[in-house]
Design an enzyme around this catalytic site. Structure first.
Site, short mmCIF file in Angstrom:
data_model
loop_
_atom_site.label_atom_id
_atom_site.label_comp_id
_atom_site.label_asym_id
_atom_site.label_seq_id
_atom_site.Cartn_x
_atom_site.Cartn_y
_atom_site.Cartn_z
N SER A 163 0.86 -1.19 0.00
CA SER A 163 0.00 0.00 0.00
C SER A 163 0.89 1.24 0.00
CB SER A 163 -0.89 0.03 1.23
OG SER A 163 -1.48 1.32 1.39
N TYR A 183 -1.92 -0.60 10.26
CA TYR A 183 -1.98 -0.88 8.82
C TYR A 183 -0.72 -0.38 8.11
CZ TYR A 183 -3.97 -1.23 4.10
OH TYR A 183 -4.20 -1.55 2.78
P1 NDP Z 1 -11.35 -6.35 0.42
O1 NDP Z 1 -11.70 -6.08 1.85
O2 NDP Z 1 -12.33 -6.02 -0.65
O3 NDP Z 1 -10.88 -7.88 0.24
C1 NDP Z 1 -9.96 -8.44 1.13
C2 NDP Z 1 -9.66 -9.84 0.68
O4 NDP Z 1 -8.70 -10.41 1.58
C3 NDP Z 1 -10.90 -10.73 0.71
O5 NDP Z 1 -10.83 -11.66 -0.35
C4 NDP Z 1 -10.74 -11.45 2.05
O6 NDP Z 1 -11.40 -12.71 2.13
C5 NDP Z 1 -9.23 -11.65 2.04
N1 NDP Z 1 -8.74 -12.02 3.36
C6 NDP Z 1 -8.72 -11.27 4.50
N2 NDP Z 1 -8.19 -11.97 5.51
C7 NDP Z 1 -7.87 -13.19 5.00
C8 NDP Z 1 -7.30 -14.37 5.54
N3 NDP Z 1 -6.96 -14.46 6.83
N4 NDP Z 1 -7.10 -15.43 4.73
C9 NDP Z 1 -7.44 -15.37 3.43
N5 NDP Z 1 -8.02 -14.30 2.85
C10 NDP Z 1 -8.22 -13.22 3.64
O7 NDP Z 1 -9.99 -5.55 0.20
P2 NDP Z 1 -9.26 -5.03 -1.13
O8 NDP Z 1 -9.62 -5.85 -2.30
O9 NDP Z 1 -9.43 -3.57 -1.16
O10 NDP Z 1 -7.74 -5.29 -0.68
C11 NDP Z 1 -6.93 -6.29 -1.24
C12 NDP Z 1 -5.48 -5.97 -0.87
O11 NDP Z 1 -5.15 -4.68 -1.39
C13 NDP Z 1 -5.24 -5.90 0.64
O12 NDP Z 1 -3.97 -6.45 0.94
C14 NDP Z 1 -5.26 -4.41 0.93
O13 NDP Z 1 -4.53 -4.07 2.07
C15 NDP Z 1 -4.62 -3.89 -0.34
N6 NDP Z 1 -4.87 -2.47 -0.61
C16 NDP Z 1 -6.16 -2.01 -0.79
C17 NDP Z 1 -6.37 -0.67 -1.02
C18 NDP Z 1 -7.73 -0.10 -1.19
O14 NDP Z 1 -7.87 1.15 -1.19
N7 NDP Z 1 -8.78 -0.90 -1.38
C19 NDP Z 1 -5.25 0.29 -1.10
C20 NDP Z 1 -3.95 -0.32 -0.90
C21 NDP Z 1 -3.79 -1.64 -0.67
P3 NDP Z 1 -12.89 -12.90 2.74
O15 NDP Z 1 -13.85 -12.62 1.61
O16 NDP Z 1 -12.90 -14.31 3.24
O17 NDP Z 1 -13.03 -11.88 3.87
#
Ligand code: NDP
Length: 248
Positions: free
Chosen positions: A139, A152
């Site tokens: 990020s 975070y």
């Molecule tokens: P979402 O909240 O939309 O999705 C998060 C994903 O991570 C889901 O598929 C969730 O699964 C999965 N997840 C969380 N915990 C676990 C776990 N313990 N084991 C397996 N899967 C897990 O987030 P985003 O799509 O926005 O984020 C994706 C990545 O991008 C993250 O690493 C986030 O930090 C990063 N990011 C996002 C930004 C943003 O503005 N959106 C900006 C910068 C970075 P489940 O459906 O089971 O909960």
């Protein structure tokens, strides 16, 4: 004997940025292992039309001991050769630091930093066979001071450090490791804040491109990195934030 088919694994591939990455890799002709806590292709995600028999779902909770190891073992048992890994799964928790609990701090670090490291470690013996590419989703908060986001930001700075260390350590095995670090991207993680909390209005002014990005912006970059064949590119953090992180 037939050669095992190359496959790219994406953690948290069931929604948000992960689902967009899965979709993009499929569109570019790759075979994809969608890793998620549920372990199935999610209903309502428009992934199957692009799949053409190249999408396979596996259960993987990145915080559960042995879960990633089992997922990669199943992928191998199904006749695939792991050629790439996208560590996308992550969580976001925020709150004032003077009352942010250690339990919440630990949970963010456990998922985003330890979970990413453990998944890389379990993928290593599979990737080391023929080399491959790991992309960790970091990020742009990794280099910013953000109120209420100490956990975070620390977890995403750790992703940059883990990426650099593994890139150096595993270059001999032909494994490259990159950190793709997005700016604000509209997903479940921030949709409510974007719509109701004034974050959308703030970003419209603050982000040089006029607001939050979309999951597809990140997915296109990840897809192009897998196809670029840039053998000399490793260990770097690549920011994709509409210029927000460098704007005065
Ligand atoms: P979402 O909240 O939309 O999705 C998060 C994903 O991570 C889901 O598929 C969730 O699964 C999965 N997840 C969380 N915990 C676990 C776990 N313990 N084991 C397996 N899967 C897990 O987030 P985003 O799509 O926005 O984020 C994706 C990545 O991008 C993250 O690493 C986030 O930090 C990063 N990011 C996002 C930004 C943003 O503005 N959106 C900006 C910068 C970075 P489940 O459906 O089971 O909960």
């Amino acid at each position: 004997m037939t050669e095992p088919r190359a496959i790219i694994a994406v953690t948290g591939g069931n929604r948000g940025i992960g689902a967009a990455i899965v979709s993009r890799l499929l569109q570019r002709g790759h075979t994809v292992a969608l890793l998620s806590r549920e372990g199935r292709v999610p209903v309502g995600q428009d992934l199957l039309p692009a799949a053409h028999g190249r999408l396979f779902a596996y259960a993987c909770d990145i915080t559960a001991a042995g879960s990633a190891r089992q997922a990669f073992a199943r992928i191998a048992a199904d006749g695939f050769r792991l050629a790439g890994l996208v560590n996308n799964a992550g969580i976001h928790m925020e709150g004032p630091s003077d009352s942010f609990t250690s339990a919440d701090f630990d949970m963010v670090l456990l998922t985003n930093a330890s979970g990413t490291f453990a998944t890389c470690r379990e993928a290593f013996p599979h990737l080391a066979v023929d080399g491959g590419l790991i992309i960790n989703i970091g990020s742009f908060f990794d280099r910013l001071g953000v109120k209420g986001n100490a956990a975070y930001c620390a977890s995403k700075a750790a992703i940059g450090a883990i990426t650099r260390c593994l890139a150096v350590e595993w270059a001999a095995q032909g494994i490259r490791v990159l950190d793709v670090a997005p700016g604000p991207i509209e997903t479940d993680l921030n949709r409510a804040a974007l719509k109701e909390g004034g974050l959308g209005r703030y970003l419209a002014k603050r982000n040089p491109t006029g607001g939050a990005g979309q999951p597809e912006h990140v997915a296109r970059l990840v897809g192009s990195l897998f196809d670029a064949d840039s053998a000399f590119l490793t260990g770097e953090t690549i920011y994709i934030d509409g210029g927000q992180g460098i704007a005065h």
